[in-house]
Design a protein around this motif. Sequence first.
Motif, PDB file in Angstrom:
ATOM      1  N   GLU A 271       1.871  -4.742   0.446  1.00 39.36           N
ATOM      2  CA  GLU A 271       1.287  -3.469   0.009  1.00 39.36           C
ATOM      3  C   GLU A 271       2.218  -2.758  -0.965  1.00 39.36           C
ATOM      4  O   GLU A 271       1.787  -2.267  -2.024  1.00 39.36           O
ATOM      5  CB  GLU A 271       1.005  -2.569   1.212  1.00 39.36           C
ATOM      6  N   ASN A 272       3.505  -2.679  -0.632  1.00 42.85           N
ATOM      7  CA  ASN A 272       4.460  -2.036  -1.537  1.00 42.85           C
ATOM      8  C   ASN A 272       4.611  -2.812  -2.838  1.00 42.85           C
ATOM      9  O   ASN A 272       4.828  -2.229  -3.905  1.00 42.85           O
ATOM     10  CB  ASN A 272       5.821  -1.884  -0.857  1.00 42.85           C
ATOM     11  N   LEU A 273       4.502  -4.128  -2.757  1.00 44.96           N
ATOM     12  CA  LEU A 273       4.546  -4.955  -3.958  1.00 44.96           C
ATOM     13  C   LEU A 273       3.430  -4.545  -4.917  1.00 44.96           C
ATOM     14  O   LEU A 273       3.666  -4.350  -6.122  1.00 44.96           O
ATOM     15  CB  LEU A 273       4.400  -6.430  -3.573  1.00 44.96           C
ATOM     16  N   ALA A 274       2.228  -4.391  -4.407  1.00 47.16           N
ATOM     17  CA  ALA A 274       1.100  -3.978  -5.247  1.00 47.16           C
ATOM     18  C   ALA A 274       1.331  -2.592  -5.846  1.00 47.16           C
ATOM     19  O   ALA A 274       1.028  -2.354  -7.026  1.00 47.16           O
ATOM     20  CB  ALA A 274      -0.182  -3.989  -4.417  1.00 47.16           C
ATOM     21  N   LEU A 275       1.895  -1.700  -5.066  1.00 46.87           N
ATOM     22  CA  LEU A 275       2.166  -0.342  -5.553  1.00 46.87           C
ATOM     23  C   LEU A 275       3.202  -0.345  -6.674  1.00 46.87           C
ATOM     24  O   LEU A 275       3.065   0.379  -7.671  1.00 46.87           O
ATOM     25  CB  LEU A 275       2.635   0.543  -4.396  1.00 46.87           C
TER      26      LEU A 275
END
Length: 332
Positions: A271-275
Motif C-alpha cells: 500500500e505504501n509502495l503505491a502511495l
Amino acid sequence: MYFNLNQFELDRLSELKNSEILATGGTGFFGRWILEFVLYLNNKYNFNIKLYLLARNDNIEINEIAKQSRNIFFIKNDIRNIKELPENINYVIHAACTPDNIWHINNPIETMNIISIGTKQLLDGIIKLENVKKVINLSSGQIYGNSAYKKIKENSFGALDCFSVKSIYSESKRYSEALCKAYETFYRLPIVQVRPFSFIGPFMSLQKPWAINNFIHDAIKFKKIKIVGNGKPIRSYMYPTDMIEWLFGILVSQNHNNTYNLGSDEGVSLENLALVIRDILGNRIDIEILNMNDNDDVFLPDIEFAKKELDVDTKVNFKEALKKTIKWNIDK
C-alpha cells in the motif's frame, strides 16, 4: 553513467584487471547489469576485462555491444548443452533461469531442467578449467520458504510445500545449492552461494508479474493502481547499482564458500509502495485495494552478515531507487 565508485572500491576491484569473466543468463536482468559494470570498468578505468555472456536467446542490443567491443563476447547456447567453456575463465557468475513465477508455473519441467541440468553442465565445464578463482551461484531468497523471521538470515529456513507447483523454482534452487556444495566438497571449487531478493531499476521489464512493476506501469500510463490483496505484505527493493557492486565485491572477496543474502532490508508495504509511486509522479492516480486475500507476509533479507564480511552497504535508498526507475522508464 550508472556507477560512481570511490577509490577504496576501485582498489578492491583491481584484481579483476585483465581477467576473464563468464556470466550465464547473459541477456537477463543480472546479465545486463554485469555487462554495464564491466563496460564501466573497462572504458573508464582500463580494467581490460573480457566478459563472456552466455544465453540461449538472442538480444539485439547486447549483440551490437559485443560486435563493437573487443572485450565483450556473446555465446548463444542453452546452458544444458554446454560442453566446453572458454579455457582462460577466472570468474563465473551463474545467473541462468528467470525468477518469473508465472513462467515457472506455466513451464514447471523446463524450470527444473534449466536449473538442475544446467547447473550440473556448467559445473562439469568449470572443473576442466585451470584458472578459476571464484564461482558465484545465484540462488534465490525464495528458498527460505515460509520463514517466521521478520528479517531472514542466511540460516533462517522455513517450510516449502514440495507438492505445490508454486514451489518448483524454490525447490530447484535449493537443489542447485546442494549440487554446488557437492562439487565444492569433491572438487574443491571456490563456490559462493548468493540469494537474491527483490530489485527494481533500469533494464527490468515492467511487464514482469510483480506488484511493483505493475504499479509503475499503470501509474506511468495514468491508470488506476490496483492492489489485489490488502496492501499489507512487506517487500524491499535493491537498486541494481548496489546489487552489482555487492556481487563484484563477492567476486574479489577472500572469503570463500560463504552464503550471502543480496537485497535491501528497507521494507515497505505494498500500500505504501503505491502511495510513494503516486507521490513521485505528482499526478492524480487512483489506488484501489481489492482485498482479495488477507496476506500480510514479510519478505525481507537480513544483510548484516554480507555488510560485515564484504564491507559493503546500500547507497541508494528505496525512494531514490523508485525515482530513478520511474524516470528511466519515462525517458527510454
